[in-house]
Enzyme design. Structure first.
Site, short mmCIF file in Angstrom:
data_model
loop_
_atom_site.label_atom_id
_atom_site.label_comp_id
_atom_site.label_asym_id
_atom_site.label_seq_id
_atom_site.Cartn_x
_atom_site.Cartn_y
_atom_site.Cartn_z
N HIS A 23 10.77 0.93 13.01
CA HIS A 23 9.62 0.35 12.30
C HIS A 23 9.79 -1.16 12.25
O HIS A 23 10.86 -1.66 11.90
CB HIS A 23 9.52 0.90 10.87
N ASP A 34 0.56 6.64 -1.02
CA ASP A 34 0.76 5.29 -0.48
C ASP A 34 -0.53 4.74 0.10
O ASP A 34 -0.85 3.56 -0.07
CB ASP A 34 1.85 5.29 0.58
N ARG A 40 -3.40 -2.45 -3.44
CA ARG A 40 -2.56 -3.66 -3.45
C ARG A 40 -3.20 -4.76 -2.62
O ARG A 40 -3.15 -5.95 -2.96
CB ARG A 40 -1.16 -3.33 -2.90
N SER A 49 6.53 1.85 0.16
CA SER A 49 5.38 2.18 1.00
C SER A 49 5.82 2.51 2.42
O SER A 49 5.45 3.56 2.98
CB SER A 49 4.43 0.96 0.99
N LYS A 68 6.52 6.79 4.17
CA LYS A 68 5.91 7.33 5.39
C LYS A 68 6.98 7.72 6.41
O LYS A 68 6.88 8.74 7.08
CB LYS A 68 4.94 6.30 5.98
N1 URA Z 1 3.43 -1.94 5.65
C1 URA Z 1 3.30 -0.85 4.87
O1 URA Z 1 3.17 0.26 5.37
N2 URA Z 1 3.31 -1.02 3.54
C2 URA Z 1 3.46 -2.22 2.96
O2 URA Z 1 3.48 -2.30 1.75
C3 URA Z 1 3.58 -3.34 3.78
C4 URA Z 1 3.57 -3.17 5.14
#
Ligand code: URA
Length: 439
Positions: free
Chosen positions: A95, A174, A181, A196, A200
């Site tokens: 990621h 999320d 947010r 967040s 995932k």
């Molecule tokens: N990417 C995400 O999935 N969540 C965040 O809070 C920031 C970047």
């Protein structure tokens, strides 16, 4: 904070206002209350106004490691949890926190898969100045981002790598909180970003995870200290959940590679898979591949060899075909181009990632709203990078668009974003990979 006695008015165990007050006053929210808050927000019992107030309190007062773990776990519990047990291969994912010209997933996933490791890469679309992996791949005629879980599993077994859209069933809490947010000035809180991203990734069910945490002008975190804090928090969350996790802190002050956009980033990725490509893209692809393969139990894999002898390219072609794309099809080209040339001789001393990302976005490569379409041929091709010597009239970069009317706004963004200095003042390029963070 204690659970309330169930009243005839409400069957809820806690009160959102108590949870908000606890965080507002700098305290730690007890586990049951925090779990309830996430669940009640997902159900719609806690309102957007209450959750945004809570998110602001977290941004201002932070969270303890245990609170972040509980928050992440509660977000995972809000949706489905995938499992690749039964695949018979180790799974490892990457990621990136996002940057300008960051196309590394494209060469990386097939490269790692060429060693018999499964790479389930659930990716997103771009919003704002950082591009999205799926947008880039959708430049390839026929290529399909939406796969069912069964298709994904079959492709991992047969091809080894899959790059597809994350289903809406993963961490729905999320999804709701991230959208909130975005419009309440609460994106930049380390506990919220870390929970967040990791909710995932953990829900996705990967065995191992390598994080590319970027810092610099084109990154989410401008400052390396904040990027380090984010990386450490995410590595701890992954490790605590049984996902072997490491992170690299990488420089995003300058765009990665020479292509910023969608179709042009696919072209550059294919160059890397063919054993060529810009040095920085190759360096980061190799560094991340080594990390991923080490976590998958293959620390001695000959990563450079797989790029040089076509094994990674074979895996790429299989991945594209498996998702209905044609790896030999011509990629979209722009209707209009506009090249900027050097007005003096010297050495390129600076190319700021953020303005180049904004300019590519204004040319149509990115989207302002989630429902907008991207223009696959739009973007910027750089012809030089910081440290390169240039003469008067030499091309520096070319803007790519379908409509020439977009050039002025893109050039406005680039005003002051790059410079050419005296050769005597040229400095060594700082290393791209600055630190490695482990549990
Ligand atoms: N990417 C995400 O999935 N969540 C965040 O809070 C920031 C970047």
């Amino acid at each position: 904070m204690t659970a309330r006695a169930v009243s005839s008015q409400s069957l809820e165990a806690f009160d959102a206002v108590d949870v908000i007050r606890a965080k507002r006053d700098g305290g730690a929210v007890p586990e049951p209350a925090l779990r309830w808050m996430v669940d009640a927000y997902t159900r719609g019992y806690v309102s957007d106004a209450q959750m945004s107030s809570f998110a602001m309190a977290v941004l201002l007062n932070g969270m303890e490691r245990d609170e972040i773990r509980v928050l992440t776990d509660a977000m995972i519990a809000s949706g489905e949890r995938m499992s690749f047990a039964g695949l018979g291969k180790r799974t490892v994912d990457k990621h990136s926190t996002g940057g300008v010209g960051d196309k590394i997933t494209l060469p990386l996933a097939p490269l790692v898969a060429s060693f018999g490791v499964a790479v389930p890469q659930l990716s997103g679309r771009g919003l704002g100045h950082t591009g999205g992996t799926l947008d880039k791949l959708e430049s390839i005629p026929g290529w399909r981002a939406a796969l069912s879980n069964d298709e994904m599993f079959a492709q991992l077994r047969e091809v080894g790598a899959v790059i597809c859209a994350a289903g809406s069933g993963l961490a729905p809490a999320d999804k709701k909180l991230y959208a909130l947010r975005d419009v309440t000035g609460t994106v930049e809180a380390v506990p919220l970003i870390a929970s967040s991203i990791m909710s995932k990734k953990i829900a996705e069910g990967t065995d191992a995870l390598v994080l590319d945490v970027k810092f610099g002008s084109g990154a989410f975190m401008q400052d390396i200290d904040r990027a380090r804090e984010l990386a450490r928090t995410m590595v701890a969350l992954g490790t605590d959940s049984g996902v072997a996790t490491t992170a690299l802190l990488t420089d995003m002050n300058t765009p990665l590679g020479l292509a910023i956009g969608n179709a042009n980033e696919v072209r550059e990725s294919v160059e890397v898979l063919a054993g060529g490509g810009p040095a920085d893209v190759v360096e980061l692809t190799i560094a991340l591949a080594r990390e991923m393969l080490a976590l998958a139990g293959r620390p001695d894999a000959d990563v450079e060899g797989a790029l040089a002898d076509g094994r990674a390219m074979d895996a790429w072609r299989a991945l594209i075909r498996a998702q209905d794309g044609d790896p030999d099809a011509a990629l979209p080209t722009p209707r209009e181009t506009h090249t900027i040339t050097a007005d003096r001789a010297g050495v390129v001393s600076r190319m700021e990632a953020l303005p180049f990302g904004i300019a590519a976005w204004r040319l149509g490569a990115g989207r302002a709203r989630a429902e907008d379409a991207v223009i696959h041929a739009a973007g910027i091709d750089l012809h030089v990078k910081p440290g390169d010597t240039v003469s008067v009239g030499q091309p520096i970069f070319t803007l790519l668009a379908d409509d020439a009317a977009r050039f002025d706004r893109a050039l406005d963004a680039l005003d002051g974003a790059w410079s050419i200095g005296d050769p005597a003042d040229a400095t060594e390029r700082a290393p791209l990979v600055r630190e490695r963070i482990t549990a």
